[in-house]
Design a protein around this motif. Structure first.
Motif, short mmCIF file in Angstrom:
data_model
loop_
_atom_site.label_atom_id
_atom_site.label_comp_id
_atom_site.label_asym_id
_atom_site.label_seq_id
_atom_site.Cartn_x
_atom_site.Cartn_y
_atom_site.Cartn_z
N MET A 225 0.83 -1.18 0.00
CA MET A 225 0.00 0.00 0.00
C MET A 225 0.88 1.25 0.00
N LEU A 226 0.39 2.28 -0.63
CA LEU A 226 1.18 3.50 -0.77
C LEU A 226 1.39 4.18 0.57
N ASP A 227 2.53 4.79 0.70
CA ASP A 227 2.85 5.57 1.89
C ASP A 227 1.92 6.78 1.99
N ASP A 228 1.52 7.12 3.20
CA ASP A 228 0.62 8.26 3.39
C ASP A 228 1.21 9.55 2.84
N GLY A 229 2.54 9.68 2.95
CA GLY A 229 3.16 10.89 2.41
C GLY A 229 3.00 11.00 0.91
N VAL A 230 3.14 9.87 0.20
CA VAL A 230 2.94 9.86 -1.25
C VAL A 230 1.49 10.19 -1.58
N ILE A 231 0.57 9.58 -0.84
CA ILE A 231 -0.85 9.84 -1.08
C ILE A 231 -1.17 11.32 -0.93
N LYS A 232 -0.68 11.93 0.13
CA LYS A 232 -0.96 13.35 0.36
C LYS A 232 -0.37 14.22 -0.74
N ARG A 233 0.84 13.89 -1.19
CA ARG A 233 1.45 14.68 -2.26
C ARG A 233 0.66 14.57 -3.54
N VAL A 234 0.17 13.37 -3.85
CA VAL A 234 -0.61 13.16 -5.07
C VAL A 234 -1.93 13.92 -5.01
N LEU A 235 -2.61 13.85 -3.88
CA LEU A 235 -3.89 14.57 -3.74
C LEU A 235 -3.68 16.08 -3.79
N ALA A 236 -2.60 16.53 -3.16
CA ALA A 236 -2.31 17.97 -3.19
C ALA A 236 -1.99 18.42 -4.61
N GLU A 237 -1.28 17.61 -5.37
CA GLU A 237 -0.96 17.94 -6.75
C GLU A 237 -2.24 18.04 -7.58
N ALA A 238 -3.17 17.11 -7.36
CA ALA A 238 -4.42 17.13 -8.10
C ALA A 238 -5.22 18.38 -7.81
N LEU A 239 -5.14 18.87 -6.58
CA LEU A 239 -5.91 20.05 -6.18
C LEU A 239 -5.12 21.34 -6.35
N GLY A 240 -3.97 21.27 -7.04
CA GLY A 240 -3.11 22.43 -7.18
C GLY A 240 -3.76 23.61 -7.85
N ARG A 241 -4.75 23.39 -8.69
CA ARG A 241 -5.46 24.49 -9.35
C ARG A 241 -6.91 24.58 -8.90
N GLY A 242 -7.21 23.96 -7.77
CA GLY A 242 -8.56 24.05 -7.23
C GLY A 242 -9.36 22.79 -7.49
N GLY A 243 -10.58 22.81 -6.97
CA GLY A 243 -11.47 21.67 -7.10
C GLY A 243 -12.13 21.38 -5.77
N ASP A 244 -13.21 20.63 -5.81
CA ASP A 244 -13.94 20.29 -4.59
C ASP A 244 -13.41 19.03 -3.92
N LEU A 245 -12.97 18.08 -4.74
CA LEU A 245 -12.55 16.80 -4.19
C LEU A 245 -11.55 16.12 -5.12
N ALA A 246 -10.49 15.58 -4.54
CA ALA A 246 -9.56 14.74 -5.28
C ALA A 246 -9.59 13.36 -4.64
N GLU A 247 -9.60 12.33 -5.46
CA GLU A 247 -9.72 10.96 -4.96
C GLU A 247 -8.72 10.05 -5.68
N LEU A 248 -8.05 9.21 -4.92
CA LEU A 248 -7.08 8.26 -5.46
C LEU A 248 -7.59 6.85 -5.23
#
Length: 600
Positions: A141-164
């Protein structure tokens, strides 16, 4: 490979340097048509042009040639390993957690195999025969740090929800036809999808590489069409699963010899039923799917799902008449399925059904009382009621049940539920594919419509909590609203008394598919196995019978519900995706229904 998909239909695809585009593409869902369901009549099937079986990893009759640069993303993609031992040949693999030196495989890989299979499926040669490939490793399973970085990258230009959504799926399948092993497949597929939602808009990107850079690249692709202000992802919290399927005998721990023996046992039991048995096809399949779901609202959930299914199709012929019989049980669990349902019993039942239908007479047409058999009749509830209560249909007001919550459709003996928490059931899981815990949802309570099925997006639109019905075929698909285990709850009536009460009617033992219009509720279902009821007894089999009616109205003509509850497993097709579902009911009496027939 990375694919980004905007919901408006634009699709872009590209492959990372050094990796071929779609080198190996596994079947997206092992149990979808046509691999196990061709010819079967007791499960819902989509039209063949709408099927999405994908391709299978096969071991051909010559060496497997793999190009340089075959990367870890495709680990085990072409490794049947223990699956082909014994009856189906021998395939060995060397452990190579370093640059592989084999002539046929170059680059950094996890395992490699130099395979030669003879046409007899009995003899094979492989290098380093002393080193067998062990069981497939568990998903890291992915490391929580990687997950947070990926979700933050997805929301870098805004949005209501990012999901992995991260998936690791391993599957095997064998098929016996004409008493010979004709098809063997095995594979492992891993990948992740990232969904970004902003208001009514959404975009989706997926990749079969689980490296941080590949996931960040997918996140950038998902956000490409959605630009607002940056949004911060919340801390992740683990969502507890509602249920966990107990696996007593893991399929990966069972040798191929035992799996082939089950196929042979069913084949033999079917053939000894009579000379009229012309063809027997038996199939075995298992799948283990591990998923991780994490979202910017703080959701984090994991689920480990193992399913096994076994199918037997028998074709019988006599005097120019052809008939088929089909049995295809499955469950969420392991190889212990066969302790409850021996392969010989399944083969014998399928053959007996085919032989009985050779004696079938043309069905009469008209209005009759209709008795639905336990288990198989549940597909009527699934089609005529269940799809119309999926919230993505309700919000579009494209369902006959839209805005009718609180209305009475049937008597007090009609209670219908969708329950993904049932231990061991084919359609069960711990959390859905959006991380919502599995739930039991009552749709009709004593005849009154009180519930619906929803995923996160449709739940928001109808301003109600999600019911845990957001499901997807794989990481390459968006979640949509799907049923799980849908049942008409059992009653108190004696099944034999129900049949004895009918002077002349039709007994629908197995349905063969059909169609329903959710907007009107009108449906037509063919019967694969049916019998005339005369003077309270099953008189003779009939063929060419169709059941014609309307979903809301059929609930109103349910006059008796038996105590002999049973369920049947199937695969539901919707929007090009397939999902395992179970339909259940006891013996049910429909007071009066239109039956289409072919009697002159």
């Amino acid at each position: 490979m990375l694919v980004s998909r905007h919901i408006d239909g634009a699709v872009a695809a590209r492959a990372p340097p050094g990796l071929p585009n779609l080198l190996v593409e596994l079947s997206p869902f092992l149990f979808s048509p046509p691999q196990l369901l061709d010819g079967g009549g007791e499960v819902e099937e989509v039209d063949r042009h709408d099927r999405c079986p994908g391709s299978k990893v096969r071991v051909p009759d010559e060496r497997v040639e793999l190009p340089a640069g075959f990367g870890e993303a495709f680990l085990d993609g072409v490794e049947p390993a223990d699956l082909l031992a014994g009856e189906a040949g021998s395939v060995l693999a060397c452990q190579a957690w370093a640059p592989c030196k084999c002539q046929r495989l170059r680059g950094w890989v996890g395992r490699c195999a130099d395979v030669r299979l003879h046409r007899s499926y009995r003899h094979a040669q492989a290098h380093e025969p002393s080193k067998w490939a062990g069981p497939y490793p568990a998903l890291s399973m992915l490391d929580d740090g990687v997950i947070k970085r990926v979700l933050a990258e997805a929301l870098g230009r805004g949005g209501d929800l990012a999901e992995l959504f991260v998936e690791d799926r391993r599957s095997t399948a064998l098929r016996l036809e004409d008493s010979r092993v004709e098809d063997v497949s095995s594979g492992r597929d891993r990948g992740a999808g990232i969904r970004l939602i902003s208001g009514e808009r959404a975009s989706y990107a997926y990749t079969n590489l689980l490296t941080q850079e590949a996931l960040l690249d997918a996140a950038r692709s998902a956000r490409a069409g959605l630009s607002e202000g940056p949004v911060e992802a919340r801390d992740l919290r683990m969502v507890g699963a509602s249920s966990t399927a107990a696996v007593q005998v893991r399929p990966e721990d069972v040798g191929a010899g035992d799996k082939v023996a089950a196929l042979v046992e069913a084949d033999h039991a079917a053939r000894i039923k009579g000379d009229a048995v012309r063809q027997v096809i038996s199939s075995y399949a298992d799948i283990r799917q591990r998923v991780l779901i994490a979202a910017s609202d703080g959701r984090r959930a994991e689920d480990d799902r193992t399913r096994v299914r076994f199918a037997v199709q028998v074709v019988a012929g006599r005097d120019g008449q052809i008939a088929t019989g089909f049995e295809a049980p499955g469950h969420s669990g392991g190889f212990e399925l066969f302790e409850r349902l021996p392969p010989a019993e399944l083969g014998s039942k399928a053959a007996a059904k085919a032989l009985r239908m050779l004696e079938a007479k043309p069905s009469p047409a008209g209005e009759f009382p209709v008795v639905l058999a336990p288990g198989t009749g549940g597909v009527l509830i699934h089609e005529a009621c269940g799809h119309g209560l999926e919230a993505d249909t309700l919000v579009k007001e494209a369902s006959v049940y839209a805005k009718r919550r609180g209305d009475r459709f049937g008597s007090d003996i009609v209670t219908i539920v969708d329950d993904a928490t049932k231990p061991g059931s084919w359609g069960s899981f711990g959390v859905d594919d959006e991380g919502t815990p599995a739930q039991r949802t009552v749709l009709f309570d004593k005849g009154v419509l009180i519930g619906h099925l929803s995923d996160l997006r449709s739940a928001g639109k109808i301003e109600a909590p999600p019911t845990g019905n957001g499901r997807r075929q794989s990481y390459a698909h968006l979640p949509i609203v799907r049923m799980t285990n849908t049942d008409l709850e059992p009653g108190q009536d004696d099944p034999e008394d129900i049949i004895r009460s009918i002077e002349r009617g039709v007994y629908a033992a197995t349905f063969a598919g059909g169609e329903v219009n959710p907007a009107t509720g009108n449906f037509v279902f063919g019967m694969a196995e049916a019998y005339m009821i005369e003077k309270g007894e099953l008189a003779y089999p009939i063929k060419g019978a169709n059941l014609i009616g309307n979903g809301p109205e059929v609930l109103g003509v349910i006059e008796a519900v038996g105590s002999d509850f049973d369920r049947k497993e199937g695969v539901c097709g919707k929007d090009g995706q397939h999902a395992p579902v179970t339909n259940g009911m006891a013996t049910v009496l429909l007071g009066r229904m239109t039956v289409g027939g072919t009697e002159a």
